[in-house]
Write a protein that holds these residues in place. Structure first.
Motif, mmCIF file in Angstrom:
data_model
loop_
_atom_site.group_PDB
_atom_site.id
_atom_site.type_symbol
_atom_site.label_atom_id
_atom_site.label_comp_id
_atom_site.label_asym_id
_atom_site.label_seq_id
_atom_site.Cartn_x
_atom_site.Cartn_y
_atom_site.Cartn_z
ATOM 1 N N ALA A 121 16.947 -24.480 25.168
ATOM 2 C CA ALA A 121 16.210 -25.122 24.090
ATOM 3 C C ALA A 121 16.064 -24.179 22.900
ATOM 4 C CB ALA A 121 14.835 -25.550 24.592
ATOM 5 N N SER A 122 15.867 -24.775 21.743
ATOM 6 C CA SER A 122 15.626 -23.990 20.534
ATOM 7 C C SER A 122 14.375 -23.150 20.723
ATOM 8 C CB SER A 122 15.449 -24.922 19.342
ATOM 9 O OG SER A 122 15.095 -24.210 18.185
ATOM 10 N N GLY A 123 14.452 -21.884 20.301
ATOM 11 C CA GLY A 123 13.312 -20.995 20.411
ATOM 12 C C GLY A 123 13.325 -20.115 21.641
ATOM 13 N N VAL A 124 14.184 -20.421 22.618
ATOM 14 C CA VAL A 124 14.295 -19.571 23.801
ATOM 15 C C VAL A 124 15.016 -18.280 23.416
ATOM 16 C CG1 VAL A 124 15.338 -19.326 26.092
ATOM 17 C CG2 VAL A 124 14.250 -21.479 25.436
ATOM 18 N N ILE A 125 14.447 -17.142 23.778
ATOM 19 C CA ILE A 125 15.023 -15.842 23.440
ATOM 20 C C ILE A 125 16.342 -15.646 24.178
ATOM 21 C CG2 ILE A 125 14.714 -13.324 23.667
ATOM 22 C CD1 ILE A 125 12.988 -14.549 21.505
ATOM 23 N N VAL A 126 17.356 -15.188 23.445
ATOM 24 C CA VAL A 126 18.649 -14.826 24.035
ATOM 25 C C VAL A 126 18.873 -13.334 23.819
ATOM 26 C CG1 VAL A 126 21.154 -15.129 23.961
ATOM 27 C CG2 VAL A 126 19.645 -17.121 23.726
ATOM 28 N N GLU A 127 18.929 -12.593 24.918
ATOM 29 C CA GLU A 127 19.141 -11.152 24.895
ATOM 30 C C GLU A 127 20.431 -10.840 25.641
ATOM 31 O OE1 GLU A 127 16.750 -6.979 26.028
ATOM 32 O OE2 GLU A 127 15.831 -8.943 26.393
ATOM 33 N N ILE A 128 21.139 -9.806 25.194
ATOM 34 C CA ILE A 128 22.383 -9.422 25.850
ATOM 35 C C ILE A 128 22.440 -7.909 25.990
ATOM 36 C CG2 ILE A 128 23.659 -9.396 23.658
ATOM 37 C CD1 ILE A 128 26.106 -10.440 25.279
ATOM 38 N N GLU A 129 22.985 -7.450 27.094
ATOM 39 C CA GLU A 129 23.083 -6.017 27.383
ATOM 40 C C GLU A 129 24.444 -5.481 26.942
ATOM 41 O OE1 GLU A 129 23.773 -3.504 31.438
ATOM 42 O OE2 GLU A 129 22.006 -4.795 31.426
ATOM 43 N N VAL A 130 24.427 -4.295 26.316
ATOM 44 C CA VAL A 130 25.660 -3.582 25.993
ATOM 45 C C VAL A 130 25.496 -2.136 26.428
ATOM 46 C CG1 VAL A 130 26.131 -5.090 24.013
ATOM 47 C CG2 VAL A 130 24.954 -2.912 23.653
ATOM 48 N N ASP A 131 26.636 -1.478 26.655
ATOM 49 C CA ASP A 131 26.550 -0.059 27.025
ATOM 50 C C ASP A 131 27.451 0.832 26.190
ATOM 51 O OD1 ASP A 131 29.018 -0.689 28.157
ATOM 52 O OD2 ASP A 131 28.212 -0.775 30.198
ATOM 53 N N THR A 132 28.007 0.274 25.107
ATOM 54 C CA THR A 132 28.778 1.088 24.156
ATOM 55 C C THR A 132 28.470 0.615 22.737
ATOM 56 O OG1 THR A 132 30.740 -0.357 24.056
ATOM 57 C CG2 THR A 132 30.669 1.313 25.833
ATOM 58 N N ILE A 133 28.700 1.485 21.777
ATOM 59 C CA ILE A 133 28.526 1.114 20.372
ATOM 60 C C ILE A 133 29.541 0.048 19.977
ATOM 61 C CG2 ILE A 133 28.665 1.966 17.990
ATOM 62 C CD1 ILE A 133 26.114 2.762 19.463
ATOM 63 N N GLU A 134 30.737 0.120 20.537
ATOM 64 C CA GLU A 134 31.770 -0.869 20.234
ATOM 65 C C GLU A 134 31.314 -2.268 20.657
ATOM 66 O OE1 GLU A 134 32.281 2.089 21.705
ATOM 67 O OE2 GLU A 134 33.173 3.008 19.901
ATOM 68 N N GLN A 135 30.674 -2.357 21.817
ATOM 69 C CA GLN A 135 30.160 -3.650 22.259
ATOM 70 C C GLN A 135 29.053 -4.145 21.335
ATOM 71 O OE1 GLN A 135 29.014 -2.782 26.309
ATOM 72 N NE2 GLN A 135 30.927 -3.609 27.151
ATOM 73 N N LEU A 136 28.206 -3.248 20.897
ATOM 74 C CA LEU A 136 27.142 -3.628 19.964
ATOM 75 C C LEU A 136 27.747 -4.180 18.679
ATOM 76 C CD1 LEU A 136 24.138 -3.696 19.131
ATOM 77 C CD2 LEU A 136 24.425 -1.341 18.302
ATOM 78 N N ARG A 137 28.744 -3.505 18.143
ATOM 79 C CA ARG A 137 29.410 -3.952 16.914
ATOM 80 C C ARG A 137 29.995 -5.352 17.109
ATOM 81 N NH1 ARG A 137 31.231 -0.874 12.813
ATOM 82 N NH2 ARG A 137 31.102 1.005 14.114
ATOM 83 N N SER A 138 30.544 -5.584 18.294
ATOM 84 C CA SER A 138 31.186 -6.868 18.571
ATOM 85 C C SER A 138 30.182 -8.013 18.678
ATOM 86 C CB SER A 138 31.991 -6.762 19.875
ATOM 87 O OG SER A 138 32.507 -8.015 20.253
ATOM 88 N N VAL A 139 28.985 -7.732 19.219
ATOM 89 C CA VAL A 139 28.065 -8.823 19.517
ATOM 90 C C VAL A 139 27.087 -9.129 18.385
ATOM 91 C CG1 VAL A 139 26.158 -7.525 20.579
ATOM 92 C CG2 VAL A 139 26.787 -9.796 21.474
ATOM 93 N N LEU A 140 26.821 -8.194 17.496
ATOM 94 C CA LEU A 140 25.813 -8.420 16.454
ATOM 95 C C LEU A 140 26.097 -9.653 15.584
ATOM 96 C CD1 LEU A 140 24.954 -4.769 15.322
ATOM 97 C CD2 LEU A 140 23.370 -6.435 16.325
ATOM 98 N N PRO A 141 27.337 -9.915 15.191
ATOM 99 C CA PRO A 141 27.580 -11.102 14.364
ATOM 100 C C PRO A 141 27.266 -12.425 15.056
ATOM 101 C CG PRO A 141 29.388 -9.539 14.148
ATOM 102 C CD PRO A 141 28.539 -9.066 15.284
ATOM 103 N N SER A 142 27.211 -12.438 16.387
ATOM 104 C CA SER A 142 26.915 -13.686 17.110
ATOM 105 C C SER A 142 25.421 -13.994 17.113
ATOM 106 C CB SER A 142 27.449 -13.616 18.537
ATOM 107 O OG SER A 142 26.776 -12.605 19.271
#
Length: 306
Positions: free
Chosen positions: A201-222
């Motif tokens: 549902a709208s408003g539900v928090i979506v969190e994702i785990e990363v373990d490299t800076i490259e993964q962080l760079r990839s996921v931030l635009p989403s």
């Protein structure tokens, strides 16, 4: 000091927990020792006393135990409230009434107070260690089975912030979820966020785990709500904060993995928004709290109390 209140949902869960704790001791029978030695008419007063420094949690639960399972004439007079500092010798509350009830409920009350005050105390130490920053301290789902509502309340009493309650109220996409998605798509991180958003549902928090800076760079635009940066060095965390500020300032960054009182201050100084600490609920030592008798009204043993 703010008032730390149990939510209606927490109260419902804690009432079930109290019932379980009482059943463990009594099994719908009597306290054999107390009913053998103490007459039903005996009255007394005890003080619940903190015996080491800490932060109080569980006083409201203690009062609830006496009110629900003690005899009607039990009077609970709180002198401290949840979240207050404990100093050795501090009287937390005075309890007067049936000695049978007080003695029978003693261990159940102390089990809650010592465990939850331990969690609140450890949380307060972590919170104090980052007080020069804007960083929040959170627990995890590494709670003792059945005790989650109580332990999350204790974290708040220590000045911490609660993470998600369970699997049902927020999305946290972790490494093993990603291991599955990685077999299906090269853009698996962003796809994971999109898939989650499409199913909740709208408003539900979506969190994702990363373990490299490259993964962080990839996921931030989403556009996840939170990115969990797991087991990263402080230099990587600083780099991650800079990258977030460049690409998507809406996203909160959370650090986790091996956080201790020795390391948490430096982690907070990287400017991450949140630090989650499993030890708050799985490794907090109990605080020493006890019952001290302050007055007893004797009553003769006439056999009727058995």
């Amino acid at each position: 000091m703010p008032d730390y209140c149990l939510t209606p949902s927490e109260l419902e869960q804690i009432d079930r927990l109290i019932e379980t704790a009482i059943d463990e001791d009594l099994q719908n029978q009597n306290d054999l020792t107390t009913h053998s030695l103490v007459p039903e008419s005996a009255q007394g007063t005890i003080q619940i006393v903190g015996r080491e420094p800490g932060t109080l949690a569980g006083a409201a639960i203690a009062e609830r135990i006496f009110s629900r399972y003690g005899q009607q004439n039990i009077k609970f007079h709180p002198l401290l409230k949840d979240g207050d500092a404990l100093i050795p010798g501090t009287v937390i509350a005075e309890v007067s009434g049936s000695m049978q009830s007080i003695l029978t409920l003693e261990r159940t009350v102390l089990n809650f107070l010592t465990l939850l005050s331990g969690t609140a105390t450890l949380t307060r130490r972590f919170v104090d260690a980052v007080k020069q920053t804007q960083c929040q301290i959170l627990e995890t789902r590494k709670t003792l089975p059945g005790l989650r509502a109580a332990q999350k309340f204790a974290v708040r009493c220590g000045g911490g912030t609660n993470h998600r309650i369970g699997l049902y109220d927020a999305v946290l996409i972790k490494d093993n979820h990603l291991a599955w998605l990685k077999t299906r798509s090269d853009d698996y991180l962003a796809e994971a966020v999109r898939e989650a958003r499409s199913h909740v549902a709208s408003g539900v928090i979506v969190e994702i785990e990363v373990d490299t800076i490259e993964q962080l760079r990839s996921v931030l635009p989403s556009d996840p709500d939170i990115v969990l940066m797991d087991n990263m060095t402080n230099e990587q965390l600083k780099e991650g904060v800079q990258l977030r500020d460049e690409l998507n300032q809406r996203v909160l960054l959370e650090a986790s993995g091996g956080v201790t009182l020795t390391t948490v201050g430096a982690i907070a100084e990287t400017s991450v928004d949140r630090i989650s600490v499993g030890a708050l609920t799985h490794s907090a030592p109990a605080i020493d709290i006890g019952f001290d008798w302050s007055g007893i009204v004797s009553s003769s043993l006439d056999g009727s109390s058995n």
